[in-house]
Design an enzyme around this catalytic site. Structure first.
Site, PDB file in Angstrom:
ATOM      1  CE  LYS A 285     -38.586  -6.714  18.632  1.00 55.98           C
ATOM      2  NZ  LYS A 285     -39.995  -6.810  18.239  1.00 55.98           N
TER       3      LYS A 285
ATOM      4  N   GLY B  44     -49.470  -6.357   2.007  1.00 56.39           N
ATOM      5  CA  GLY B  44     -48.837  -7.608   2.427  1.00 56.39           C
ATOM      6  C   GLY B  44     -49.797  -8.430   3.261  1.00 56.39           C
TER       7      GLY B  44
ATOM      8  CB  VAL C 274     -51.019  -6.751   8.415  1.00 61.70           C
ATOM      9  CG1 VAL C 274     -52.045  -5.919   9.169  1.00 61.70           C
ATOM     10  CG2 VAL C 274     -50.097  -7.471   9.387  1.00 61.70           C
TER      11      VAL C 274
HETATM   12  P1  NAD Z   1     -45.484  -7.775   4.739  1.00 63.60           P
HETATM   13  O1  NAD Z   1     -44.036  -7.794   4.436  1.00 63.60           O
HETATM   14  O2  NAD Z   1     -46.309  -8.991   4.476  1.00 63.60           O
HETATM   15  O3  NAD Z   1     -46.202  -6.546   3.999  1.00 63.60           O
HETATM   16  C1  NAD Z   1     -45.630  -5.313   3.807  1.00 63.60           C
HETATM   17  C2  NAD Z   1     -45.921  -4.911   2.378  1.00 63.60           C
HETATM   18  O4  NAD Z   1     -45.541  -3.541   2.203  1.00 63.60           O
HETATM   19  C3  NAD Z   1     -45.136  -5.730   1.349  1.00 63.60           C
HETATM   20  O5  NAD Z   1     -46.027  -6.297   0.413  1.00 63.60           O
HETATM   21  C4  NAD Z   1     -44.205  -4.701   0.704  1.00 63.60           C
HETATM   22  O6  NAD Z   1     -43.953  -4.962  -0.660  1.00 63.60           O
HETATM   23  C5  NAD Z   1     -44.982  -3.422   0.916  1.00 63.60           C
HETATM   24  N1  NAD Z   1     -44.172  -2.201   0.816  1.00 63.60           N
HETATM   25  C6  NAD Z   1     -42.909  -1.977   1.272  1.00 63.60           C
HETATM   26  N2  NAD Z   1     -42.530  -0.727   0.982  1.00 63.60           N
HETATM   27  C7  NAD Z   1     -43.581  -0.140   0.359  1.00 63.60           C
HETATM   28  C8  NAD Z   1     -43.798   1.157  -0.198  1.00 63.60           C
HETATM   29  N3  NAD Z   1     -42.860   2.108  -0.148  1.00 63.60           N
HETATM   30  N4  NAD Z   1     -44.998   1.412  -0.758  1.00 63.60           N
HETATM   31  C9  NAD Z   1     -45.944   0.450  -0.819  1.00 63.60           C
HETATM   32  N5  NAD Z   1     -45.783  -0.784  -0.333  1.00 63.60           N
HETATM   33  C10 NAD Z   1     -44.618  -1.079   0.247  1.00 63.60           C
HETATM   34  O7  NAD Z   1     -45.571  -7.362   6.281  1.00 63.60           O
HETATM   35  P2  NAD Z   1     -46.830  -7.453   7.253  1.00 63.60           P
HETATM   36  O8  NAD Z   1     -46.623  -8.592   8.187  1.00 63.60           O
HETATM   37  O9  NAD Z   1     -48.086  -7.310   6.507  1.00 63.60           O
HETATM   38  O10 NAD Z   1     -46.561  -6.137   8.123  1.00 63.60           O
HETATM   39  C11 NAD Z   1     -46.947  -4.855   7.642  1.00 63.60           C
HETATM   40  C12 NAD Z   1     -46.687  -3.820   8.730  1.00 63.60           C
HETATM   41  O11 NAD Z   1     -47.427  -4.180   9.905  1.00 63.60           O
HETATM   42  C13 NAD Z   1     -45.231  -3.712   9.183  1.00 63.60           C
HETATM   43  O12 NAD Z   1     -44.977  -2.367   9.535  1.00 63.60           O
HETATM   44  C14 NAD Z   1     -45.193  -4.595  10.427  1.00 63.60           C
HETATM   45  O13 NAD Z   1     -44.157  -4.204  11.307  1.00 63.60           O
HETATM   46  C15 NAD Z   1     -46.551  -4.288  11.027  1.00 63.60           C
HETATM   47  N6  NAD Z   1     -47.051  -5.315  11.923  1.00 63.60           N
HETATM   48  C16 NAD Z   1     -47.216  -6.587  11.504  1.00 63.60           C
HETATM   49  C17 NAD Z   1     -47.721  -7.543  12.384  1.00 63.60           C
HETATM   50  C18 NAD Z   1     -47.955  -8.980  11.950  1.00 63.60           C
HETATM   51  O14 NAD Z   1     -48.610  -9.711  12.680  1.00 63.60           O
HETATM   52  N7  NAD Z   1     -47.480  -9.388  10.792  1.00 63.60           N
HETATM   53  C19 NAD Z   1     -48.052  -7.199  13.705  1.00 63.60           C
HETATM   54  C20 NAD Z   1     -47.896  -5.856  14.108  1.00 63.60           C
HETATM   55  C21 NAD Z   1     -47.389  -4.933  13.201  1.00 63.60           C
END
Ligand code: NAD
Length: 355
Positions: A80, A182, A184
């Site tokens: 990282k 979001g 994912v």
């Molecule tokens: P993203 O930012 O597209 O989606 C996250 C969503 O959560 C946003 O729409 C945000 O408004 C919402 N949010 C934040 N706080 C909130 C709350 N208190 N209540 C309800 N909604 C809330 O991010 P993402 O890429 O979809 O990632 C989502 C999660 O998955 C994160 O924890 C990320 O670390 C994890 N993750 C993502 C990936 C990837 O490939 N993108 C891979 C592994 C893990």
């Protein structure tokens, strides 16, 4: 912080620090373990309050990447990078290129990609100075948006948990409550809806809620989601959402979603188990993104291969649930054991001794 002592505690191989007065870059790369292959993990840019906080984050996150890749069956180690600074005000092309030169000094022992505070465009600047970058846009020969495969992997993990809980992995008519809608979550929801599952979601962003509604997802308030009767609760936003307060409110049979670090404490995983709720370990179910980037290393990116490998999350999840039951340990511990066993096996093959 005693750096070598901290490294020894969790078996980190290397910590590299970088200071570039020309660009103001101050950053750290932590390499946890390269038994399985080059270390891989995103570059996080964050306004850490102290160097100690930045180092602690790099150590913690690189260790987690070793487990994630090992459990997913990838030939990648854990690493990282962290840049100390505010991504909104302190990011510049020169700073990112300087970071690229730092990454390059490690000669491929560390492969970087995006993380909190960095995006695809930043990766392009980093890539100007080093080839040790994965996850570039598909137009640049990379594997692009990781959330598509992460969403697929979450869906496969949910199905494996359903099969284990109900004897059938069909999700038709099942209710899934998603916290966060979001990138994912929306990809996962597409698969769920295609299977005639009922999806209920919440988000704090109006755009995300609009997207949910347009897909036919029922929308509820941010707090309401914890009390929503459902079969599966899917954390897809923040870490630490499964805690002693939220557990009291959940009425589901399964917790399985894409968010990182879902359990506030290890004890919360055990409490879920005590209540008869199956927990899908986050680093296992959300490995689709790292699987996706791994398929571009040493060969042109092939989405079909990425998809096939991501679908294996189903088998890995089923194996973890079986181990958890047979050994009477939490599913989180069973997933760690899967990673540790693979690492130990490969170390034995290579004659690597670790005390
Ligand atoms: P993203 O930012 O597209 O989606 C996250 C969503 O959560 C946003 O729409 C945000 O408004 C919402 N949010 C934040 N706080 C909130 C709350 N208190 N209540 C309800 N909604 C809330 O991010 P993402 O890429 O979809 O990632 C989502 C999660 O998955 C994160 O924890 C990320 O670390 C994890 N993750 C993502 C990936 C990837 O490939 N993108 C891979 C592994 C893990």
């Amino acid at each position: 912080m005693e750096i070598l002592d901290s490294m020894a505690r969790f078996g980190h191989e290397q910590v590299a620090m970088y200071n570039d007065p020309n660009t103001g870059l101050r950053g750290i790369i932590a390499i946890h373990d390269t038994t399985l292959g080059p270390s891989c993990g995103g570059t996080r840019m964050w306004p850490y309050e102290s160097e100690t906080d930045a180092l602690a984050d790099a150590l913690r996150l690189s260790l987690a990447m070793t487990y994630k890749s090992a459990a997913a069956g990838l030939n990648l180690g854990g690493g990282k990078g962290v840049i100390i600074g505010d991504p909104r005000t302190q990011k510049s092309e020169s700073l990112l290129r300087s970071w690229g030169r730092f990454v390059d000094t490690l000669g491929g022992r560390y492969l970087t990609t995006t993380d909190v505070g960095t995006n695809g465009r930043d990766l392009e600047s980093i890539h100007q100075e080093t080839r040790h970058v994965v996850g570039l846009d598909v137009t640049l020969g990379g594997s692009g948006d990781t959330s598509i495969m992460t969403g697929l992997g979450v869906y496969m993990g949910i199905k494996a948990c359903a099969g284990d809980a109900w004897g059938s992995d069909s999700l038709r008519g099942r209710t899934i409550a998603m916290q966060g809608f979001g990138k994912v979550a929306s990809h996962t929801a597409k698969h769920l809806l295609d299977e005639d599952a009922r999806v209920i979601a919440t988000d704090i962003s109006e755009d995300a809620l609009g997207k949910a509604k347009s897909m036919g997802v029922q929308v509820v308030g941010a707090e309401e989601i914890f009390d929503t009767p459902c079969d599966i609760f899917a954390p897809c936003a923040l870490g630490g959402v499964i805690n002693k307060d939220s557990i009291q409110r959940l009425s589901c049979r399964i917790v399985a979603g894409g968010a990182n670090n879902q359990l506030a404490t290890e004890a919360d995983g055990e409490e879920l188990q005590r209540r008869g709720i199956t927990y899908a370990p986050d680093f296992l179910i959300n490995a689709g993104g790292i699987i996706n980037v791994s398929t571009e290393i040493g060969q042109p990116y092939n989405p079909d291969r990425a998809r096939q490998q991501t679908e294996r999350i189903y088998e890995q999840m089923s194996a973890v649930l079986t181990t958890s039951r047979n050994k009477e340990i939490s599913t989180a511990r069973a997933a760690e054991l899967l990673a540790e066993t693979r690492l130990a096996d490969v170390r034995r093959v290579r004659g690597i001794f670790r005390g």
